[in-house]
Design a protein around this motif. Sequence first.
Motif, PDB file in Angstrom:
ATOM      1  N   VAL A   1      -7.217   8.228  -1.217  1.00 17.99           N
ATOM      2  CA  VAL A   1      -6.199   7.599  -0.385  1.00 17.99           C
ATOM      3  C   VAL A   1      -4.818   8.168  -0.668  1.00 17.99           C
ATOM      4  N   ARG A   2      -3.965   8.067   0.350  1.00 15.16           N
ATOM      5  CA  ARG A   2      -2.522   8.254   0.177  1.00 15.16           C
ATOM      6  C   ARG A   2      -1.915   6.878   0.364  1.00 15.16           C
ATOM      7  N   TYR A   3      -1.217   6.401  -0.669  1.00 17.64           N
ATOM      8  CA  TYR A   3      -0.809   4.993  -0.725  1.00 17.64           C
ATOM      9  C   TYR A   3       0.700   4.896  -0.869  1.00 17.64           C
ATOM     10  N   ARG A   4       1.306   3.954  -0.144  1.00 21.80           N
ATOM     11  CA  ARG A   4       2.751   3.702  -0.239  1.00 21.80           C
ATOM     12  C   ARG A   4       2.974   2.460  -1.093  1.00 21.80           C
ATOM     13  N   ARG A   5       3.736   2.589  -2.158  1.00 20.47           N
ATOM     14  CA  ARG A   5       4.026   1.465  -3.047  1.00 20.47           C
ATOM     15  C   ARG A   5       5.532   1.238  -3.117  1.00 20.47           C
ATOM     16  N   TRP A   6       5.946   0.160  -3.781  1.00 24.29           N
ATOM     17  CA  TRP A   6       7.364  -0.217  -3.766  1.00 24.29           C
ATOM     18  C   TRP A   6       8.197   0.577  -4.752  1.00 24.29           C
ATOM     19  N   ARG A   7       7.592   1.068  -5.846  1.00 22.96           N
ATOM     20  CA  ARG A   7       8.377   1.795  -6.846  1.00 22.96           C
ATOM     21  C   ARG A   7       8.192   3.307  -6.677  1.00 22.96           C
ATOM     22  N   ALA A   8       9.145   4.062  -7.244  1.00 20.57           N
ATOM     23  CA  ALA A   8       9.091   5.518  -7.130  1.00 20.57           C
ATOM     24  C   ALA A   8       8.051   6.105  -8.103  1.00 20.57           C
TER      25      ALA A   8
END
Length: 324
Positions: free
Chosen positions: A156-163
């Motif tokens: 997966v390519r996942y978007r999270r809140w932290r860098a």
Amino acid sequence: MSAGRLLSVLLLLQSRGRMPARGIADELGVSVRTAYRDLARLQTAGVPVYAEPGRNGGYQLLDGYRTRLTGMSQGEARALFFAGLPGPAADLGLAAEVTAARLKLLAALPADLREEATRTAAVFHLDAPAWYRDPEQAPHLTLFVDSVLTRRAVDVRYRRWRAPQEVHRRLRPYGLVLKSGTWYLVAAAESRIGTYRVSQVLDAATSDERFDRPRDFDLGAYWTSYLDEFQTRRYTGTATVRLSPRGRRRLPDNLPPEVVRAVESTASVGDDGWAEAVIPTESTQHACGELLRLGGDVEVLSPAELRQAMADTVGVLARAYGIA
């Protein structure tokens, strides 16, 4: 002897296949000796139960033997129709299967329980998303359903809140959880188990890797532990505030239940009707945004940085409206 327990043993063997006596005992919360006794009584009653010796042996029904669904109580017939509610089933791509299963279950029930189950299904409806929120779009949800059931890893390519906000992961899915209209994937990545918001998955592709889910993994227990840990990580500080009577009434509609409970347990009401209380906070910025929902019905006493943040925000608003 419990006739209900004998039926439970029979249905366990019918649904699970071969099971050791210890496994049957654990499922039903009885001793192994009681499980052996129940198995013998089923055999005496003519049910084709036989034992397979060896390390991987156990008890099972003769191939092809099935029993009609009988012996259900009125409450059990009602409860079955809460499983597979149409909204979540449609999200998972199982709407047709759930409908077919419900019809088959109805056909197997005696007439009186069939009527009770039909009445129950007609008076309950699940609408999972909260008010003022559109349902989250989770285009990869059905892929994860297939991955959970076939035990195939997913890239997966996942978007999270932290860098860094976008990361690539190989996930080994253990289960899916629906909370307040939002789907979460519980999966192993590298050496740890994590929780992923399905709507934040940007791309997903099933890999050729097969994996085994740990036998002792309990999805419900994991989720409860995760929520407890989340609350611990979420609130890292406290603030002392004053609330007007109207502010206390507005609390449940504007702030999280943890804050409401804190006010209820720590509030000290003065002669003017205002209450002083200590509430949990996530961060100065987050607490400022939440407390401003109460407008003039709240005053922050401490910490100083939160009080200053509230004053600065109010000052910006005043200038924007030409007041200052």
